[in-house]
Design a protein around this motif. Sequence first.
Motif, PDB file in Angstrom:
ATOM      1  N   ALA A  89       1.025  -1.076  -0.006  1.00 15.18           N
ATOM      2  CA  ALA A  89      -0.173   0.033   0.122  1.00 15.18           C
ATOM      3  C   ALA A  89       0.995   1.304   0.066  1.00 15.18           C
ATOM      4  CB  ALA A  89      -0.886   0.067   1.235  1.00 15.18           C
ATOM      5  N   LEU A  90       0.357   2.387  -0.432  1.00 16.97           N
ATOM      6  CA  LEU A  90       1.166   3.660  -0.490  1.00 16.97           C
ATOM      7  C   LEU A  90       0.522   4.373   0.822  1.00 16.97           C
ATOM      8  CD1 LEU A  90       1.314   4.736  -4.357  1.00 16.97           C
ATOM      9  CD2 LEU A  90       3.055   3.522  -2.948  1.00 16.97           C
ATOM     10  N   THR A  91       1.663   4.981   1.403  1.00 18.72           N
ATOM     11  CA  THR A  91       1.183   5.559   2.717  1.00 18.72           C
ATOM     12  C   THR A  91       1.525   7.110   2.668  1.00 18.72           C
ATOM     13  OG1 THR A  91       1.135   3.793   4.335  1.00 18.72           O
ATOM     14  CG2 THR A  91       1.083   6.012   5.216  1.00 18.72           C
ATOM     15  N   LYS A  92       0.649   8.174   2.436  1.00 20.49           N
ATOM     16  CA  LYS A  92       1.380   9.512   2.105  1.00 20.49           C
ATOM     17  C   LYS A  92       1.667  10.182   3.397  1.00 20.49           C
ATOM     18  CE  LYS A  92      -0.318  14.115   0.774  1.00 20.49           C
ATOM     19  NZ  LYS A  92      -1.680  14.790   0.292  1.00 20.49           N
ATOM     20  N   VAL A  93       2.932  10.554   3.468  1.00 16.01           N
ATOM     21  CA  VAL A  93       3.608  11.085   4.429  1.00 16.01           C
ATOM     22  C   VAL A  93       4.140  12.438   4.635  1.00 16.01           C
ATOM     23  CG1 VAL A  93       4.631   8.633   5.118  1.00 16.01           C
ATOM     24  CG2 VAL A  93       5.885  10.317   3.662  1.00 16.01           C
ATOM     25  N   ALA A  94       3.792  12.954   3.293  1.00 11.03           N
ATOM     26  CA  ALA A  94       3.972  14.577   3.391  1.00 11.03           C
ATOM     27  C   ALA A  94       3.583  14.937   2.046  1.00 11.03           C
ATOM     28  CB  ALA A  94       5.662  14.902   3.524  1.00 11.03           C
TER      29      ALA A  94
END
Length: 376
Positions: free
Chosen positions: A37-42
């Motif tokens: 999964a892609l986790t948006k961090v910024a």
Amino acid sequence: MNVRTRSSAVIGALCLVTSVALASASASPRDDAAKVALTKVATAKNPSAGTAGPGGAVWIAERAGTVRVLGKQGLGEPVLDISAETTTDGERGLLGIAFANDFKHFYISYTDLEGTSTIDEFAVRKGKLRPETRRTVLTQTQPYPNHNGGDIKFGRDGYLYIAFGDGGSGGDPHGNGQNLDTLLGKLLRIDPRGGKPYAIPRDNPFVGDPKAKDEIWAYGLRNPWRFSFDKGTGDLFIGDVGQSAWEEIDRAPASSKGGENYGWSQMEGTHPFREGTEPANHVPPVHEYDRTGLGCSVTGGFVYRGKEIPQLRGQYLFSDYCDGTVRALKLKDGKVTGVSDLGVNGGEVVSFVQGGRGELYVLDLGGPVSRIDPAA
């Protein structure tokens, strides 16, 4: 110059601020693909490149000329701002950043106000840049505002590798890819601390050849848009953007002595370009894909060596600026044994970043910085 082919989108990319309509109609993920999964961090302002810094922190370059550090609360205030010194026309801007292996020096790769590719160095003390130590290491005039390359990385050998495209326009009008008397269309290898402004490693493949530039490590590249070294093996991988039909990923083993010819502009992938003749020493790509789908500009990535997604270890991740799908190459003894769609889309993918612990991040030119995590 008014040349605009689909291939110039290695970030035609870089000059597009509005989002391309990214389709989710890519191939379905394979059943045996790692679940991610892609986790948006910024969110950054047109992120263009990144690197692992002191303490494992991820440093992010923004195309207009700023560098920011990723923390628990997102990106901090700029630790470097050269926005008054760079241009963002065409595919230009701040295109690469890298730390020396001992983190004592920091390097930036950008195009200056005249469009000249420039590599600058800063000393680093206690994890912070010392602006007063800045010096220019290498410059290269660019005849056109596209195919500038600009990625930089340090190898295990401690030397700085620099990727330059063929200089731009379309079809390599100056024949730079196969011309060893220019730095354009090449991967370079220099010792930035060994001389003023730098030294040439004595074992570079063309040292002593009067018809070749000593800095050259490999050649026959059109626009090497992101290259990397496998942290596990030391192997080199290059994503090279095609002209009109084929995108390719090239590889050289860690044991390579350099001198590889990846074929451009006689070849586009494994195919002759405009009735070109395959060079006798052509090193074909380990993977290529055509443009009959949504892809138009490969973005090279990294071999995954993190711990969070064991099923993905040893696989090379890459994407495409126009398609955005994150894919993985399964490798065995330097050969590709399978290609997986990981089932996630990173948007306008312009770069991958490898954090200090080997985890990977995806940069979307539109702003999002996302970490590749195991699927819940």
